[in-house]
Structure formats: C-alpha cells, structure tokens
Design an enzyme around this catalytic site. Structure first.
Site, PDB file in Angstrom:
ATOM      1  N   GLY A 246       0.805  -1.281   0.123  1.00 45.98           N
ATOM      2  CA  GLY A 246       0.023   0.028  -0.025  1.00 45.98           C
ATOM      3  C   GLY A 246       0.823   1.127   0.000  1.00 45.98           C
ATOM      4  O   GLY A 246       2.153   1.270  -0.445  1.00 45.98           O
ATOM      5  N   SER A 247       0.313   2.233   0.580  1.00 45.58           N
ATOM      6  CA  SER A 247       1.028   3.394   0.418  1.00 45.58           C
ATOM      7  C   SER A 247       2.297   3.624   1.544  1.00 45.58           C
ATOM      8  O   SER A 247       2.314   2.915   2.416  1.00 45.58           O
ATOM      9  CB  SER A 247       0.121   4.667   0.698  1.00 45.58           C
ATOM     10  OG  SER A 247      -0.329   4.367   1.934  1.00 45.58           O
ATOM     11  N   THR A 248       3.108   4.723   1.491  1.00 44.14           N
ATOM     12  CA  THR A 248       4.102   4.680   2.230  1.00 44.14           C
ATOM     13  C   THR A 248       3.862   5.248   3.331  1.00 44.14           C
ATOM     14  O   THR A 248       4.294   4.738   4.492  1.00 44.14           O
ATOM     15  CB  THR A 248       5.195   5.581   1.349  1.00 44.14           C
ATOM     16  OG1 THR A 248       5.740   4.959   0.220  1.00 44.14           O
ATOM     17  CG2 THR A 248       6.425   5.880   2.307  1.00 44.14           C
ATOM     18  N   GLY A 251       2.415   2.480   5.412  1.00 42.67           N
ATOM     19  CA  GLY A 251       3.662   1.415   5.672  1.00 42.67           C
ATOM     20  C   GLY A 251       4.233   1.922   6.990  1.00 42.67           C
ATOM     21  O   GLY A 251       4.658   1.448   8.000  1.00 42.67           O
ATOM     22  N   GLU A 268       5.557  -3.371   0.892  1.00 43.56           N
ATOM     23  CA  GLU A 268       5.576  -3.065  -0.476  1.00 43.56           C
ATOM     24  C   GLU A 268       5.128  -1.873  -0.762  1.00 43.56           C
ATOM     25  O   GLU A 268       3.860  -1.853  -0.516  1.00 43.56           O
ATOM     26  CB  GLU A 268       5.082  -4.243  -1.320  1.00 43.56           C
ATOM     27  CG  GLU A 268       5.684  -5.585  -1.112  1.00 43.56           C
ATOM     28  CD  GLU A 268       7.002  -5.866  -1.702  1.00 43.56           C
ATOM     29  OE1 GLU A 268       7.458  -5.095  -2.313  1.00 43.56           O
ATOM     30  OE2 GLU A 268       7.592  -6.705  -1.414  1.00 43.56           O
ATOM     31  N   CYS A 302       2.135   0.429  -8.781  1.00 41.13           N
ATOM     32  CA  CYS A 302       3.234   0.950  -7.591  1.00 41.13           C
ATOM     33  C   CYS A 302       4.469   1.082  -8.344  1.00 41.13           C
ATOM     34  O   CYS A 302       5.299   2.094  -8.282  1.00 41.13           O
ATOM     35  CB  CYS A 302       3.479   0.117  -6.409  1.00 41.13           C
ATOM     36  SG  CYS A 302       3.453  -1.590  -6.974  1.00 41.13           S
TER      37      CYS A 302
HETATM   38  P1  TAP Z   1      -3.286   2.279   1.495  1.00 42.13           P
HETATM   39  O1  TAP Z   1      -4.140   3.442   1.763  1.00 42.13           O
HETATM   40  O2  TAP Z   1      -2.008   2.409   1.942  1.00 42.13           O
HETATM   41  O3  TAP Z   1      -4.111   0.920   1.792  1.00 42.13           O
HETATM   42  C1  TAP Z   1      -3.526  -0.014   1.381  1.00 42.13           C
HETATM   43  C2  TAP Z   1      -4.233  -1.045   2.397  1.00 42.13           C
HETATM   44  O4  TAP Z   1      -4.038  -0.918   3.634  1.00 42.13           O
HETATM   45  C3  TAP Z   1      -5.864  -1.079   2.077  1.00 42.13           C
HETATM   46  O5  TAP Z   1      -6.388  -2.311   2.446  1.00 42.13           O
HETATM   47  C4  TAP Z   1      -6.282  -0.071   3.275  1.00 42.13           C
HETATM   48  O6  TAP Z   1      -7.551  -0.367   3.494  1.00 42.13           O
HETATM   49  C5  TAP Z   1      -5.255  -0.624   4.220  1.00 42.13           C
HETATM   50  N1  TAP Z   1      -5.200   0.515   5.296  1.00 42.13           N
HETATM   51  C6  TAP Z   1      -5.506   1.606   5.353  1.00 42.13           C
HETATM   52  N2  TAP Z   1      -5.231   2.492   6.592  1.00 42.13           N
HETATM   53  C7  TAP Z   1      -4.702   1.351   7.389  1.00 42.13           C
HETATM   54  C8  TAP Z   1      -3.953   1.286   8.710  1.00 42.13           C
HETATM   55  N3  TAP Z   1      -4.039   2.243   9.379  1.00 42.13           N
HETATM   56  N4  TAP Z   1      -3.460   0.358   8.977  1.00 42.13           N
HETATM   57  C9  TAP Z   1      -3.610  -1.017   8.464  1.00 42.13           C
HETATM   58  N5  TAP Z   1      -4.210  -0.897   6.955  1.00 42.13           N
HETATM   59  C10 TAP Z   1      -4.593   0.125   6.589  1.00 42.13           C
HETATM   60  O7  TAP Z   1      -2.773   2.574  -0.149  1.00 42.13           O
HETATM   61  P2  TAP Z   1      -3.751   2.420  -1.331  1.00 42.13           P
HETATM   62  O8  TAP Z   1      -4.333   3.885  -1.706  1.00 42.13           O
HETATM   63  O9  TAP Z   1      -5.000   1.514  -1.248  1.00 42.13           O
HETATM   64  O10 TAP Z   1      -2.924   1.961  -2.474  1.00 42.13           O
HETATM   65  C11 TAP Z   1      -2.177   2.520  -3.261  1.00 42.13           C
HETATM   66  C12 TAP Z   1      -0.678   2.663  -2.886  1.00 42.13           C
HETATM   67  O11 TAP Z   1      -0.234   1.358  -2.707  1.00 42.13           O
HETATM   68  C13 TAP Z   1       0.251   3.447  -3.678  1.00 42.13           C
HETATM   69  O12 TAP Z   1       1.127   4.094  -2.745  1.00 42.13           O
HETATM   70  C14 TAP Z   1       0.903   2.339  -4.397  1.00 42.13           C
HETATM   71  O13 TAP Z   1       2.123   2.679  -4.777  1.00 42.13           O
HETATM   72  C15 TAP Z   1       0.820   1.215  -3.378  1.00 42.13           C
HETATM   73  N6  TAP Z   1       1.072  -0.099  -3.806  1.00 42.13           N
HETATM   74  C16 TAP Z   1       2.405  -0.684  -3.712  1.00 42.13           C
HETATM   75  C17 TAP Z   1       2.759  -1.882  -4.260  1.00 42.13           C
HETATM   76  C18 TAP Z   1       4.022  -2.599  -4.308  1.00 42.13           C
HETATM   77  S1  TAP Z   1       4.322  -4.112  -4.643  1.00 42.13           S
HETATM   78  N7  TAP Z   1       5.143  -1.936  -3.774  1.00 42.13           N
HETATM   79  C19 TAP Z   1       1.763  -2.530  -5.046  1.00 42.13           C
HETATM   80  C20 TAP Z   1       0.309  -2.073  -5.239  1.00 42.13           C
HETATM   81  C21 TAP Z   1       0.185  -0.638  -4.337  1.00 42.13           C
HETATM   82  P3  TAP Z   1      -8.684   0.691   2.772  1.00 42.13           P
HETATM   83  O14 TAP Z   1      -8.469   0.398   1.068  1.00 42.13           O
HETATM   84  O15 TAP Z   1      -9.972  -0.110   3.135  1.00 42.13           O
HETATM   85  O16 TAP Z   1      -8.455   1.852   3.223  1.00 42.13           O
END
Ligand code: TAP
Length: 808
Positions: A246-248, A251, A268, A302
């Site tokens: 997910g997002s940095t 993370g 990741e 990502c």
């Molecule tokens: P996030 O907002 O970080 O969400 C990722 C996951 O974490 C979702 O299931 C989210 O739930 C959950 N989440 C949110 N807040 C949390 C917390 N406080 N504690 C634990 N889990 C929590 O990222 P996103 O907007 O969904 O995805 C986009 C990001 O992911 C981008 O920055 C992208 O670069 C990154 N990404 C990285 C990779 C690799 S392999 N490096 C691959 C794909 C995506 P909800 O969705 O229900 O809020």
C-alpha cells in the site's frame, strides 16, 4: 477516389467489443449482493457489523454491500487461523503442494469470471484483468505449489512464522492477494487477509475457490473492511508476521505499530520509478514501453514509470512520437475489449490525481493531454497525461501521483541519468532503453531500484522477486527471496531471553573520574574514515574490568560523531564495487593479523570480562575462524539467473545493503563484534558500529588490526559510547540503509524499529533474545548474508524480431 493505407488506418473505427457482465452479476446475486467475512471456512455476516458499498467506478453502479470488519471479526479470524496451524503444518509437503496446485487450477478454470468481476469492481480494462492479473495470479500459485513440494530440502532449518496478517491495496486486488497468500501457505503459515475497501469482490470469490479446493477450514481467512480493520490486523498480538502492500504513509504507521512487538514485517510501498531513454534506443519500442510503463492500469501501478528521463538529443522526437501515440490510446468502458485505459478506482483517486496535475502546472509544467476530448466525462475517467518542462525539485517529479501521468525531464550523459533517476526517496523499479547493452548493463547496478527492466517494462513473474529499496519498502515477493519472507530460522523459537542482571553495567561504570588513572593518556578514540578521531563532545567514559578496576577510557560518541561516521561510510561507497576476491582477501588478512595478536586479545578478554584464559582463547580462535568463513563467502554468495516465461532472463543480483548501522552485544565482545561486521564487509556494505557499551576496549584494540589489514578508509567505522543514545541516532539517520541491533534489552529493539520510520530503513533486531555466538547455526551463515544484501532483479530481453514480449 483513391485511399492510401495510412488514411485507412486513420479513419478506421473500432466496433464495440463488450465483454458480458452477466455471469459476474449472477454470482453477486447468488450472494444476495451481500459479502461477509470468510472465517474458518464459512461465510460470516455479523449482525451488528458496519457495512459499506462496493461500486463500479466506471458506471457508479452499486455492486454489493460489504461487511466492514471490527476487532471482534479480526479476533475470530486470528483464532481460526491459529487453530488451523497445527493441522496445516502436520500435512506433508506434497499434501500442501496439492492444495496450492488445486487453487492454481481453479483460478484458471474460473479465469473469465475472476477477470470480469475484477474489472467491474476496480474499473481496469478487461484486456488487462484477462491477460495479466488472473494469469499471473495462477502462475503464482503454480510456482508456490513447487516451493511447498520441496520446502524441506530447500529451506532446511527454517520454519513458518505462524499466523500471518496481510493487507492489500486496490490496484491489483486479485494479483496482490495471490502474491501474499501463495507463499504464506507454501511456507506453512495460515492467513488473515484484508482486501482494500474499493475492491473486495475477487477475494470473496477466491474464498469460494478455497472451499472448492477442500482447503482445511481456517487456513485462509478473509476479513473485509477499511483502514481501521487493517489496523486491527497489524496490531493483533496473535499475528506473527505482517505483509503489507500500500502507500508509504500507511507503511510507516504499520512500522511504528509493530515496533518492538517481535512481529516480522515486509512492506511493499509506493514508487516514482524512472524510465530512461537514451539516444541510441529504438524509439518506437521505447514509446510502447512508456505506454506500458505509465498507462497500464491507468497508471495505478506502484512501479509505474512515472518519471520519463529523455536524453537531450532525442527528447523532442520522442515527445512528438508520444503525443501521437497518446492520441490513439482509447479510454472508455473497461468491459470493452478494445479499450486501452479504463476507469480510475474511485472518485477520491480522480480528485487526488487532478489536484497533483494542477499543482504541476502551477509550478510551471506544460500539460499535454491529446486524447482529452475523447475521454468519457461520466465515471472516473482520466486521460493519458504528460507533463513537460518538469524540474527535478517540482512536486510532480517527487510525489507519487498514482495515475496516468508521466513527468518528463531530460539529461545529457549516462552519469546525469543515474543521478536524476536516483534523485528520489523511493527505489522500486526502473526501465532503461538503449540498444547498447554495455551501457544498459553498466547502469542497472547503479540504479537504486529493486527491479530494473532493460528495453522492457512492467514485467513480472512468480520466480523473480519484486520489491523495493528506501521508502518503497523492504522485503521481496516472489522467488526464493519471497519465500524467506514467510519463514524464520527454526532455532529462533528456542532462544532464551536475557536474564535481567546480564550485561548490566556496574555502578562504577562510566564514572567521570576514577582513581588510578596513570599519567599516560589511555583514552581510546573513535574510528572514523580509517582514522582515530576525538569525540566531538570531548567527553570520555571509564571502562571497568571484571574486578571493578579501571581498565581504560573510551571516547563518548554523540550525534555528531554518528553523523561523521555515516558520512565517512557513504564516501567509502567504492567498497561495494570492489572485486569480491579483494573483499575475501581483506577478511583473510584481518584474520591473519588478529591471529598475530591473539595473546593480546586473550589477555584483554580475561581482564575485561573475567573469562578463563581457555575461554578467552576459544573466543579469539572462533573469531579468526569466523573471519575465514566470511572470507570464504565473499566470492560465493552469488546471484541467480531466472528464466521467466518470456523471451527474457532475469538476473537476480545480490547487492550490498549500503551503509549498515550495527549495534553489538555485550557478551563475547570480540566474537559478537566479528560475527556482525564480517558478513557486512564480505557483502560490500560499509558499517558504522557501536561496540559493546560494557567492553568497548576490545573493539578499539581492533583499530590496529584494521589499519594493518588494508581495510579501506570508511568501510568500518566505530563509535563508542552509550548504546541506546547512539543506536537511536543511527536508526533515525536518513543515510543509513539498515540497522542491526543485538542488545540485551527489548527496549533497544523497540527503539530502533520505531526510529527507523524516517527513511523506512531495514531493521534486524534480536527482541531481547540471546544468541550463542559460538553456535554456528545461530551466529553465522546465510541468514547474516541475506540481511547484508538487497536482491535486484535485472530483466534482459534476448532474440531478434519477436523480441521479449509478454508471455501471459
Ligand atoms: P493504502 O491507503 O495504504 O491502503 C492499502 C491497504 O491498507 C488497504 O487495504 C487499506 O484499507 C489498508 N489500510 C489503510 N489504513 C490502514 C491502517 N492504518 N492500518 C492498516 N491498514 C490500513 O494504499 P492504497 O491507496 O490502497 O494503494 C495505493 C498505494 O499502494 C500506492 O502508494 C502504491 O504505490 C502502493 N502499492 C504498492 C505496491 C508494491 S508491490 N510496492 C503494489 C500496489 C500498490 P482501505 O483500502 O480499506 O482503506
């Protein structure tokens, strides 16, 4: 009227080629458009649960209502996963392999339904879900069925973590789920996974496939929900390992939450990956590379090539070609098979992207959107976008946009390209376009990225590890390295905790003035950049021997000294490029010189620690032996060559981690010190070492050994002083790439993990568990080498004509 071929191509219209949504909608109807949690092999729809809607972002149509997991739901999922562990681990490897194989087959048999459901839920084109996401997910299960089969021989001495908590994002929902679940199960863990709120559906369908495969209840549990559900998972005490994509920002939060808990963690995270195009590139291929790199999956990738770095001589030509190509990209209904780009995952994502693009324009970028007029206005559609005249310090050059937007910059020389490419807090992927293979292969190791694609982009395979450096996170998914993320050395479970009294400093330790100092200054200085250095604060600490008498004094290092040491280590970057043979030679040389002074070290150990002369001899002998071990490893811990199902090889290079902070244990002050710096040195990392706080004189005695062993200046730096204070500064430092902590207290492990969030450096801490530094299973070998290296996969195409196309 005569018409030429070019005109025909220009005027040709696409007919509609819609994929039917019927089967997917029927599947939702079978569930009454209501999706609960999948816990212990059953669907659970808690009566009092909160609910949210899953919406098709292309149409705004509501698809289903989804349960939002609470603490109670997470608790029962963890309980089910814990209860299932025994049965799952009691199965033999072949039995577990057969389950993974069955899941791979079931994914293939349900491929179309999975693809359509994913497209409805996420908005990405059916072309991609059908040809990429689902096939890669099946491949992941096949590959890991293989690891399950050969687990005992390939990972002898390792065991599963236990219950694993996994949280995934919405951009590749099904694929990310496969990347998480397949290795976890292959290694013998059980799983609690939370899909993203925007994209819950394919995980629910996968749960059905688990039932169909006869997977024992509780091995896979899916808890639906939002960020708060994710947070419940990451802080749950019953979970031994967290894997997050997910997002940095999130993370970082997770790193903080899990600090000191003993949970293993892989992250990741985001990226701002460069696509570097040289003058000698095949420009038409490079244009297709950019299309794949930034407009695949609407740029919600990502590792998207969101920074396009063009060599000046071809910049105008390349931009012209790109503008033309952008005009032909078709944005529209994701279910249309002739569509290149579908809808963004949500309105929220649309607003975020649009805001960043506006900031880019405000900061001076030129906005290029040739296909804007053809982009649908209803639904979350965003046209392919290019920002020209971007400067390296602009927001759009630094911040991850996570949408179909590429920021273009130029460079003159390969050197400048490397600098520009590495000018980012991230380090996930990079793509190099050049017909000169020498140039491309020279650049690949110099780029800070976990994956480098040469004349290609966005290639993935289950056998090739994927993951980043720096703020793109740590850990790899896929391949052998990905399996290691789900395993731990078996001996760890039997390590004792330190006893309270152990390694406590005596009351007199560090006293400012102690009787008995003779007229000769015996204060050992710090060792920075190959020279002895006075501590910045001009304070020193008294060091007592086993009889409570003053043994000597050492400099009391402070923040500034750590900063100087890190700077010296950074300057010694050349050590990472030194021939592996040279690294071996220097380690043998250190062993030789230690051996020559063995008596001196034995006496020092007896005096300081109170061991018998025989015990001291054993420690010195084992230290010499250990140096030989890492001299041996220095030119043998090689990379791999993977053969993904494409006309490419992926070369997995083992690179030094970079600047490593090492905090040594108090016990066995010589052997502990050697056991930690030697693997780092063998792998080409530079160290900043905080030696035992109680017995630092052993480390300072080693200066002369280093000075006479051709150790390059800055490859080893030693800062004596108060451990906790110095360890915190090291862990907070942005130019330190990893910290190893081996102290006798749990507080230190917590402190280091917490302080590491700044640049998300890798950490390896002992959580207050005591190793036996004489036990070679615990104190040397591949575990240490793995922590001292990063794996970078460099994808290289081969063959003429057909090229290295995608094989899925
Ligand atoms: P996030 O907002 O970080 O969400 C990722 C996951 O974490 C979702 O299931 C989210 O739930 C959950 N989440 C949110 N807040 C949390 C917390 N406080 N504690 C634990 N889990 C929590 O990222 P996103 O907007 O969904 O995805 C986009 C990001 O992911 C981008 O920055 C992208 O670069 C990154 N990404 C990285 C990779 C690799 S392999 N490096 C691959 C794909 C995506 P909800 O969705 O229900 O809020």
């Amino acid at each position: 009227m005569s018409t030429n071929v070019a005109e025909i191509f220009d005027t040709m219209e696409y007919g509609p080629a819609p994929e039917s949504e019927k089967t997917a909608l029927e599947w939702l109807d079978q569930h009454n458009k209501t999706i609960g949690h999948f816990i212990n092999g059953k669907w659970v729809v808690p009566a009092k649960s909160k609910w949210f809607d899953s919406v098709n972002p292309a149409t705004g149509q509501k698809l289903a209502k989804i349960a939002c997991g609470t603490k109670t739901d997470v608790d029962s999922a963890v309980k089910a996963a814990a209860a299932a562990l025994k049965k799952w681990q009691a199965l033999d490897n072949h039995a577990r392999a057969k389950y993974l194989y069955a899941l791979a087959r079931l994914i293939q048999k349900n491929a179309r339904l999975l693809a359509v459901l994913e497209t409805l839920d996420n908005g990405k084109p059916i072309r991609e879900t059908r040809d990429l996401d689902v096939n890669l997910a099946a491949r992941h299960f096949y590959h890991h069925a293989g690891w399950a089969q050969i687990l005992d021989t390939e990972f002898a001495g390792y065991e599963a973590h236990g219950v694993v908590g996994q949280v995934i994002p919405w951009n590749f929902p099904f694929l990310m789920m496969a990347w998480k679940i397949a290795p976890a199960l292959a290694a013998g863990n059980t799983v609690v996974l939370k899909p993203a709120e925007f994209t819950p559906l394919t995980a629910a369908l996968f749960a059905e496939l688990c039932v169909e495969a006869g997977l024992p209840a509780g091995v896979v549990n899916i808890v639906q929900g939002d960020g708060s559900t994710g947070a419940e998972i990451t802080r749950h005490p019953g979970i031994a390992k967290i894997a997050f994509t997910g997002s940095t920002d999130v993370g970082r939060l997770i790193r903080e939450t899990t600090a000191g808990s003993g949970k293993a963690l892989t992250l990741e995270l985001g990226g701002k990956s460069p696509t570097i195009v040289f003058e000698n590139a095949d420009l038409d291929s490079a244009v297709e590379g950019v299309v794949d790199g930034i407009w695949l999956n609407q740029g919600e990738v990502c590792c998207a090539g969101s920074r396009l770095l063009l060599q000046e001589g071809i910049a105008d030509k390349m931009i012209k070609k790109l503008k033309r190509r952008m005009k032909n990209l078709r944005v529209g209904s994701p279910l249309d098979k002739a569509i290149d780009m579908g809808a963004l995952a949500s309105d929220e994502q649309f607003r975020k992207i649009d805001k960043l693009v506006k900031i880019g324009v405000k900061e001076g970028a030129e906005l290029v959107q040739p296909g804007k007029d053809d982009c649908p206005v209803q639904g979350c559609f965003y046209p392919p976008t290019m920002l020209l005249n971007v400067q390296p310090a602009d927001t759009v050059a630094e911040v991850e946009i996570f949408g179909p937007v590429v920021s273009v910059m130029t460079f003159r020389t390969p050197e400048e390209a490397v600098q520009l490419a590495n000018n980012s807090r991230y380090g996930l992927a990079a793509s190099i376009w050049s017909e000169n293979i020498n140039l491309a292969l020279d650049l690949a190791p110099r780029l800070k990225a976990g994956v480098v694609w040469i004349n290609s982009t966005n290639m993935f395979d289950a056998a090739c590890g994927f993951g980043g450096y720096r703020e793109s996170g740590f850990g790899r998914e896929g391949g052998r390295e990905g399996m290691h993320a789900y395993l731990k050395p078996a001996y760890l479970s039997d390590l004792p905790k330190y006893k309270n009294a152990e390694n406590k400093l005596s009351a007199a330790a560090h006293a400012r003035s102690v009787e008995g100092i003779d007229s000769i200054d015996r204060t050992a200085k710090l060792y920075i950049g190959g020279k002895q250095a006075r501590p910045d604060g001009a304070y020193s600490l008294s060091i007592m021997n086993a009889k409570g008498k003053l043994a000597g004094q050492v400099g009391e290092g402070n923040r500034k000294d750590i900063r100087n040491a890190v700077e010296a280590a950074k300057k010694a970057e050349g050590w990472g490029k030194a021939a592996h043979h040279l690294r071996a030679q220097i380690l043998y040389y250190i062993a030789e010189n230690l051996s020559a002074r063995a008596d001196e070290f034995k006496k020092r150990l007896v005096d300081l620690t109170g061991v018998t002369p025989a015990q001291a001899k054993k420690e010195v002998d084992e230290s010499i032996r250990r140096l030989f071990t890492y001299g041996a490893w220095a030119d043998k811990y090689d990379g791999d060559v993977h053969y993904p199902p494409a006309r490419m090889v992926a070369v997995a290079m083992k690179e030094p981690v970079g600047t490593l902070g090492i905090v040594c244990p108090d016990e066995n002050p010589l052997l502990g010190f050697v056991s930690l710096f030697a693997p780092a040195m063998a792998m080409g990392s530079r160290s900043v070492i905080i030696p035992s706080e109680k017995y630092p004189l052993i480390a300072t005695d080693l200066y002369q050994v280093f000075d006479t062993s051709d150790v390059p200046a800055g490859a080893i730096n030693i800062v004596t002083g108060r451990r906790a204070e110095l360890a915190k500064t090291l862990a907070e430092h942005d130019d330190v790439d990893a910290v190893w902590y081996f102290g006798s207290d749990t507080a230190g492990s917590l402190l280091v993990e917490k302080a590491s969030v700044g640049n998300l450096k890798r950490t390896w801490v002992n959580n207050g568990l005591k190793r036996d530094w004489f036990d070679r299973e615990q104190a040397e070998g591949e575990e240490y080498l793995r922590h001292a290296t990063e794996i970078k996969n460099v994808w290289i195409p081969y063959g003429e004509g057909e090229g290295g196309g995608k094989a899925y």
